[in-house]
Design an enzyme around this catalytic site. Structure first.
Site, PDB file in Angstrom:
ATOM      1  N   ASP A 161     -42.222  59.981  18.284  1.00  0.00           N
ATOM      2  CA  ASP A 161     -41.618  61.183  17.698  1.00  0.00           C
ATOM      3  C   ASP A 161     -42.288  62.444  18.231  1.00  0.00           C
ATOM      4  O   ASP A 161     -41.618  63.440  18.542  1.00  0.00           O
ATOM      5  CB  ASP A 161     -41.732  61.111  16.171  1.00  0.00           C
ATOM      6  N   ASN A 183     -36.636  50.561  19.197  1.00  0.00           N
ATOM      7  CA  ASN A 183     -36.608  49.113  19.382  1.00  0.00           C
ATOM      8  C   ASN A 183     -37.988  48.673  19.857  1.00  0.00           C
ATOM      9  O   ASN A 183     -38.411  49.032  20.964  1.00  0.00           O
ATOM     10  CB  ASN A 183     -35.552  48.715  20.419  1.00  0.00           C
ATOM     11  N   LYS A 185     -40.445  46.075  21.331  1.00  0.00           N
ATOM     12  CA  LYS A 185     -40.333  44.905  22.196  1.00  0.00           C
ATOM     13  C   LYS A 185     -41.576  44.016  22.123  1.00  0.00           C
ATOM     14  O   LYS A 185     -41.477  42.795  22.000  1.00  0.00           O
ATOM     15  CB  LYS A 185     -40.122  45.354  23.645  1.00  0.00           C
ATOM     16  N   ARG A 206     -26.544  72.783  19.248  1.00  0.00           N
ATOM     17  CA  ARG A 206     -27.926  72.793  18.768  1.00  0.00           C
ATOM     18  C   ARG A 206     -28.559  71.400  18.784  1.00  0.00           C
ATOM     19  O   ARG A 206     -29.701  71.226  18.381  1.00  0.00           O
ATOM     20  CB  ARG A 206     -27.979  73.362  17.344  1.00  0.00           C
ATOM     21  N   LYS A 207     -27.815  70.404  19.266  1.00  0.00           N
ATOM     22  CA  LYS A 207     -28.326  69.034  19.296  1.00  0.00           C
ATOM     23  C   LYS A 207     -28.945  68.712  20.657  1.00  0.00           C
ATOM     24  O   LYS A 207     -28.321  68.927  21.696  1.00  0.00           O
ATOM     25  CB  LYS A 207     -27.207  68.026  19.006  1.00  0.00           C
TER      26      LYS A 207
END
Length: 240
Positions: A161, A183, A185, A206-207
């Protein structure tokens, strides 16, 4: 791997106990508390090598510093606290002053920089503006343990993040996470170095869409993959 990790921490004085290696109940080592207002805490750049870094992390650091010489990449400095001017700008435009008092704001520090050297998150980030890529070199210390001998999944998510968020921030300004899909692994051994490679994939209004993977130093082991969406904040609107 764990023996080498423990040896480095003993060198740092992080592991202590009575003679014979025994520990008394409740005497486990804990991160030392520091004054948030001290000049050392505010000014020290934590994204440069310290004695807890293993040889792989140091080697990667040197390689990326070489890439920085022609200006195509740059190292991002990292401190325990966000610079005062950025905090003030965030408070002015986005944070309701009733939610947090001034004295509380003065004691804040970044979660990823809240451990003593070698115990938690050891990392440095490099950014390429041309490629819109952020690479984080990360070493997880013993206080990040989840399964015995491995880094906690939540600590890995934190670093993912942080990395994809910084990638979006460098590309578009102040953003916040809207979605993060990971995900897992393979588990990451404690005190090993890994690379977190992130890439800005596209922008829609804005994304900001950012993807990443977590790999071993030799790129032969894939530990995690992730996709994310960040929203660029509108200074005209409060978060509350």
């Amino acid at each position: 791997m764990l023996r080498s990790c423990a040896a480095r921490l003993r060198t740092l004085g992080a592991l202590r106990g009575p003679p014979g290696g025994r520990r008394l109940p409740g005497s486990e080592p804990r991160p030392a508390l520091r004054s948030f207002s001290s000049e050392e805490v505010i000014l020290r750049d934590y994204s440069v090598p310290n004695p807890s870094w293993n040889k792989d992390l140091r080697l990667l650091f040197d390689q990326f510093m070489k890439k920085c010489e022609d200006g195509s990449w740059k190292r991002l400095p990292s401190y325990k606290r966000i610079p005062a001017e950025k905090i003030q700008n965030f408070k002015t435009h986005l944070l309701d002053p009733k939610l947090m008092k001034e004295e509380q704001m003065s004691q804040t520090q970044l979660f990823t920089r809240s451990f003593d050297d070698g115990l938690g998150f050891e990392y440095v980030m490099f950014y390429s503006d041309v490629e819109k890529r952020m690479v984080c070199l990360f070493q997880g210390g013993p206080y990040l343990e989840g399964p015995p001998g491995f880094v906690h999944g939540g600590a890995i998510a934190t670093m993912i993040d942080t990395t994809v968020g910084m990638c979006a921030l460098m590309a578009g300004g102040v953003v916040m996470t809207a979605n993060l899909n990971i995900n897992y692994k393979r588990p990451i051994p404690l005190c090993s170095a890994v690379t977190i490679n992130s890439q800005l994939d596209k922008v829609e209004g804005r994304k900001f869409f950012v993807s990443c993977n977590v790999q071993s130093v030799d790129e032969k082991t894939l530990y995690s993959e992730a996709t994310s969406i960040f929203i660029k904040l509108n200074p005209a609107k409060s978060l509350t």
